[in-house]
Motif scaffolding. Sequence first.
Motif, short mmCIF file in Angstrom:
data_model
loop_
_atom_site.label_atom_id
_atom_site.label_comp_id
_atom_site.label_asym_id
_atom_site.label_seq_id
_atom_site.Cartn_x
_atom_site.Cartn_y
_atom_site.Cartn_z
N ASP A 52 -29.80 1.60 -48.99
CA ASP A 52 -29.00 2.78 -48.67
C ASP A 52 -29.83 3.78 -47.86
O ASP A 52 -30.97 4.08 -48.22
N GLN A 53 -29.26 4.29 -46.79
CA GLN A 53 -29.99 5.16 -45.87
C GLN A 53 -29.64 6.64 -46.01
O GLN A 53 -29.88 7.43 -45.10
N THR A 54 -29.14 7.05 -47.18
CA THR A 54 -28.81 8.45 -47.40
C THR A 54 -30.03 9.34 -47.22
O THR A 54 -29.98 10.37 -46.54
N LYS A 55 -31.15 8.95 -47.82
CA LYS A 55 -32.38 9.75 -47.69
C LYS A 55 -32.87 9.77 -46.25
O LYS A 55 -33.43 10.77 -45.80
N THR A 56 -32.66 8.70 -45.54
CA THR A 56 -33.05 8.64 -44.13
C THR A 56 -32.26 9.66 -43.33
O THR A 56 -32.81 10.39 -42.51
N LYS A 57 -30.96 9.73 -43.59
CA LYS A 57 -30.10 10.68 -42.86
C LYS A 57 -30.45 12.12 -43.22
O LYS A 57 -30.45 12.99 -42.35
N ILE A 58 -30.78 12.37 -44.48
CA ILE A 58 -31.19 13.71 -44.90
C ILE A 58 -32.51 14.08 -44.21
O ILE A 58 -32.68 15.21 -43.73
N ALA A 59 -33.43 13.13 -44.14
CA ALA A 59 -34.71 13.37 -43.47
C ALA A 59 -34.48 13.74 -42.00
O ALA A 59 -35.11 14.68 -41.50
N ILE A 60 -33.59 13.03 -41.34
CA ILE A 60 -33.29 13.33 -39.94
C ILE A 60 -32.73 14.75 -39.82
O ILE A 60 -33.11 15.50 -38.92
N GLU A 61 -31.83 15.13 -40.74
CA GLU A 61 -31.27 16.49 -40.71
C GLU A 61 -32.35 17.54 -40.91
O GLU A 61 -32.40 18.54 -40.17
N LYS A 62 -33.21 17.34 -41.90
CA LYS A 62 -34.28 18.32 -42.19
C LYS A 62 -35.24 18.43 -41.01
O LYS A 62 -35.63 19.53 -40.62
N LEU A 63 -35.63 17.29 -40.46
CA LEU A 63 -36.57 17.31 -39.34
C LEU A 63 -35.94 17.89 -38.07
O LEU A 63 -36.60 18.60 -37.32
N SER A 64 -34.66 17.62 -37.87
CA SER A 64 -33.96 18.21 -36.71
C SER A 64 -33.86 19.72 -36.87
O SER A 64 -33.98 20.46 -35.88
N GLN A 65 -33.64 20.17 -38.10
CA GLN A 65 -33.58 21.61 -38.37
C GLN A 65 -34.93 22.26 -38.07
O GLN A 65 -35.00 23.35 -37.52
N PHE A 66 -36.00 21.55 -38.41
CA PHE A 66 -37.34 22.05 -38.12
C PHE A 66 -37.52 22.27 -36.62
O PHE A 66 -37.99 23.31 -36.17
N ILE A 67 -37.12 21.28 -35.82
CA ILE A 67 -37.25 21.38 -34.36
C ILE A 67 -36.40 22.53 -33.83
O ILE A 67 -36.84 23.28 -32.94
N LYS A 68 -35.21 22.69 -34.39
CA LYS A 68 -34.32 23.77 -33.95
C LYS A 68 -34.93 25.14 -34.28
O LYS A 68 -34.91 26.05 -33.45
N ASP A 69 -35.46 25.27 -35.50
CA ASP A 69 -35.99 26.56 -35.95
C ASP A 69 -37.37 26.88 -35.37
O ASP A 69 -37.71 28.05 -35.18
N TYR A 70 -38.18 25.84 -35.13
CA TYR A 70 -39.56 26.05 -34.69
C TYR A 70 -39.90 25.16 -33.48
O TYR A 70 -40.76 24.29 -33.56
N PRO A 71 -39.20 25.37 -32.37
CA PRO A 71 -39.40 24.49 -31.21
C PRO A 71 -40.80 24.56 -30.60
O PRO A 71 -41.20 23.64 -29.90
#
Length: 173
Positions: A52-71
Amino acid sequence: MNKIIFFISVLSIPFLHKGCFTDITEKISYEDQILFEKGRRYFLSSPNFDLDQTKTKIAIEKLSQFIKDYPNSTKVKEVYNFIEKLLNKIEKKDYNIANYYFLTQKYQSSLICFQDFIKNFPKSSLKEEAMYKICVCQHKLSNRKNFIKSYDEYMKNFPYSSNAKKLEILYKN
């Protein structure tokens, strides 16, 4: 006189409250680190592609948020590498699901999964194989019109592939 005192007091605020500005900078840096660590933990807890890739998708969301907030963070390059590895897991899982349906001769399900795979991963290294199997599925489902469309698209992209010869045989039938 009051204007001069006000002006001098306004200029001296940064010097008098130097600690406040340092605290704000440290807080931003701390929040940056917290979000990075959350994303990194999810990255590390992401399971193998066949689970199951639920944690993978959450990781992508968290890491994408990091890039958005701290480019401008020094960790952005590392975060992009994490995201790429996570997307590769999802890509591999999606391909294997579609291929499972193909191997078990569930051609309608396989066709849908491979079409979704191409939409979601248009630059995949598995694109040629997926497009080939889309053609085969449409042939097996006796969908001549869509087979010809897929065949033309495949031949436009991969005319010298070993699978091109196999598809030419199906095209002639």
